[in-house]
Write an enzyme that holds these catalytic residues in place. Structure first.
Site, PDB file in Angstrom:
ATOM      1  N   SER A 117      38.975  29.760  42.396  1.00 35.17           N
ATOM      2  CA  SER A 117      38.568  30.667  41.314  1.00 35.17           C
ATOM      3  C   SER A 117      37.837  29.904  40.222  1.00 35.17           C
ATOM      4  O   SER A 117      37.286  30.509  39.314  1.00 35.17           O
ATOM      5  CB  SER A 117      39.805  31.337  40.710  1.00 35.17           C
ATOM      6  OG  SER A 117      40.755  30.368  40.359  1.00 35.17           O
ATOM      7  N   HIS A 138      35.327  34.300  46.810  1.00 29.07           N
ATOM      8  CA  HIS A 138      36.401  34.523  45.842  1.00 29.07           C
ATOM      9  C   HIS A 138      36.936  35.945  45.970  1.00 29.07           C
ATOM     10  O   HIS A 138      36.235  36.909  45.641  1.00 29.07           O
ATOM     11  CB  HIS A 138      35.866  34.251  44.421  1.00 29.07           C
ATOM     12  CG  HIS A 138      36.924  34.308  43.369  1.00 29.07           C
ATOM     13  ND1 HIS A 138      36.654  34.624  42.062  1.00 29.07           N
ATOM     14  CD2 HIS A 138      38.252  34.092  43.426  1.00 29.07           C
ATOM     15  CE1 HIS A 138      37.779  34.605  41.363  1.00 29.07           C
ATOM     16  NE2 HIS A 138      38.757  34.281  42.179  1.00 29.07           N
ATOM     17  N   GLU A 150      33.400  37.748  45.475  1.00 29.27           N
ATOM     18  CA  GLU A 150      32.306  36.994  44.843  1.00 29.27           C
ATOM     19  C   GLU A 150      31.863  35.923  45.835  1.00 29.27           C
ATOM     20  O   GLU A 150      32.701  35.183  46.357  1.00 29.27           O
ATOM     21  CB  GLU A 150      32.785  36.293  43.565  1.00 29.27           C
ATOM     22  CG  GLU A 150      32.881  37.190  42.356  1.00 29.27           C
ATOM     23  CD  GLU A 150      33.331  36.431  41.100  1.00 29.27           C
ATOM     24  OE1 GLU A 150      32.793  36.726  40.026  1.00 29.27           O
ATOM     25  OE2 GLU A 150      34.232  35.571  41.176  1.00 29.27           O
ATOM     26  N   ASN A 188      35.935  35.819  36.351  1.00 28.36           N
ATOM     27  CA  ASN A 188      36.801  35.032  35.467  1.00 28.36           C
ATOM     28  C   ASN A 188      36.091  34.619  34.186  1.00 28.36           C
ATOM     29  O   ASN A 188      36.731  34.400  33.158  1.00 28.36           O
ATOM     30  CB  ASN A 188      37.373  33.824  36.202  1.00 28.36           C
ATOM     31  CG  ASN A 188      38.522  34.231  37.120  1.00 28.36           C
ATOM     32  OD1 ASN A 188      39.221  35.199  36.836  1.00 28.36           O
ATOM     33  ND2 ASN A 188      38.700  33.516  38.213  1.00 28.36           N
TER      34      ASN A 188
END
Ligand code: 3HC
Length: 289
Positions: A117, A138, A150, A188
């Site tokens: 991540s 991800h 992702e 994130n």
């Protein structure tokens, strides 16, 4: 491609194994030892039982899905996998060791992917045998529910490698988005500052844990408030990713909130230890402040 290797049978790895098997792939699931890999499969079995009980899946479908997941004691059986996804602990030295070991059995055409991540894909790819066949994928927690992947290219990642992931992601029924190999990628980068800001608001006495969560849940139509979500993700993970954003950009806007650091120092990591911003030891979560 008929089979997929998944390294790490924790929450993310088990979720990835489950959705891969649901898409028809044979899945080799590994962890530190066979026992842990089998425990990962047992967790998937429980999740499927719940789906069967809710009549979301037939018993037969659940059994077929489970029969496609093969816990393995080492990486050798993954030699025929077209794709191997690493979903181990978010520590760079652990991931590098895995890529070095699994690299020895990786098929000549196979793709090696990381579910990291926050660690740069280009840097991780240096521990793989062929950075052109290395990529970031991800997933989001809970993997069977969340519709997104992702996709992150390293500097050397080839178009062919991206194609393999596109075919795989489409088979899983996930929407893919493409992010550059930048700190936090997309989700994130946006999410952690929101969680961190909620922690600042709590620390500054703007509102209670419950009211910050209720405000964001109902005022923004989010499925859960930011402090509940932080507990769900793990406060240690949130702090770690926030620190990656801070150190890799040098931008003070990413400095972690003191209260987030405090909770992590106390070992109050969230749901996984039954205590974070909420106490999960009873039937209903209760705020800890
Ligand atoms: N596995 C499989 N299915 C699950 C599940 C799981 N672990 N958890 C929930 N579900 C399913 C339930 O079966 C239910 O299905 P149904 O509606 O078809 O019956 C559905 O999801 C809703 O679950 P619940 O009714 O139990 O609970 P909620 O409605 O409260 O939903 C939630 C739970 C899906 C977790 C929801 O609160 C949510 O979407 N929260 C936000 C999650 C999120 O933001 N995740 C991303 C975190 S960031 C990340 O992962 C990146 C990392 O790098 C940090």
């Amino acid at each position: 491609m008929r089979s997929v290797g998944v390294i790490g049978a924790g929450q993310m790895g088990a979720g990835i194994a489950q959705v891969s098997a649901a898409a028809g792939y044979h899945v080799y699931l590994s962890d530190l030892d066979l026992e842990k890999a089998e425990a990962g499969k047992a967790g998937i079995s429980k999740a499927l039982d719940r789906l069967v009980a809710k009549e979301k899946m037939s018993r037969n479908e659940a059994d077929t899905l489970l029969s496609r997941i093969e816990p393995v004691a080492n990486y050798e059986p993954m030699a025929d996998a077209g794709l191997i996804i690493e979903a181990a602990t978010e520590r760079e030295e652990i991931k590098r060791k895995i890529f070095e070991s699994v690299g020895k059995i990786l098929g000549h055409q196979a793709v090696l992917a990381s579910n990291t991540s926050s660690i740069p894909i280009t840097r991780l790819s240096q521990a793989s045998p062929d950075p052109t066949r290395f990529i970031g994928v991800h997933f989001f927690n809970p993997v069977p529910v969340m519709g997104l992947i992702e996709v992150i290219r390293g500097l050397a990642t080839s178009d062919g490698t991206v194609k393999v992931i596109e075919t795989y992601g489409a088979a899983l029924g996930k929407q893919m988005v493409y992010a550059n190999d930048a700190p936090g990628f997309i989700v994130n980068r946006v999410l952690m500052p929101m969680i961190n800001e909620a922690c600042f608001a709590l620390g500054e006495g703007v509102a209670s844990i419950r009211d910050i969560d209720t405000a964001c849940q109902l005022g923004l139509n989010h499925p859960m408030g930011p402090l509940t979500l932080a507990d769900f993700i793990g406060l240690d993970t949130c702090l770690e990713i926030t620190n990656v954003l801070l150190t890799s950009t040098g931008d003070p806007k990413f400095r972690p909130a003191p209260i987030l650091q405090k909770y992590v120092e106390a070992g109050w990591f969230g749901r996984k230890v039954k205590r974070g911003f909420y106490d999960y030891s009873g039937e209903i979560p209760v705020p800890t402040r």
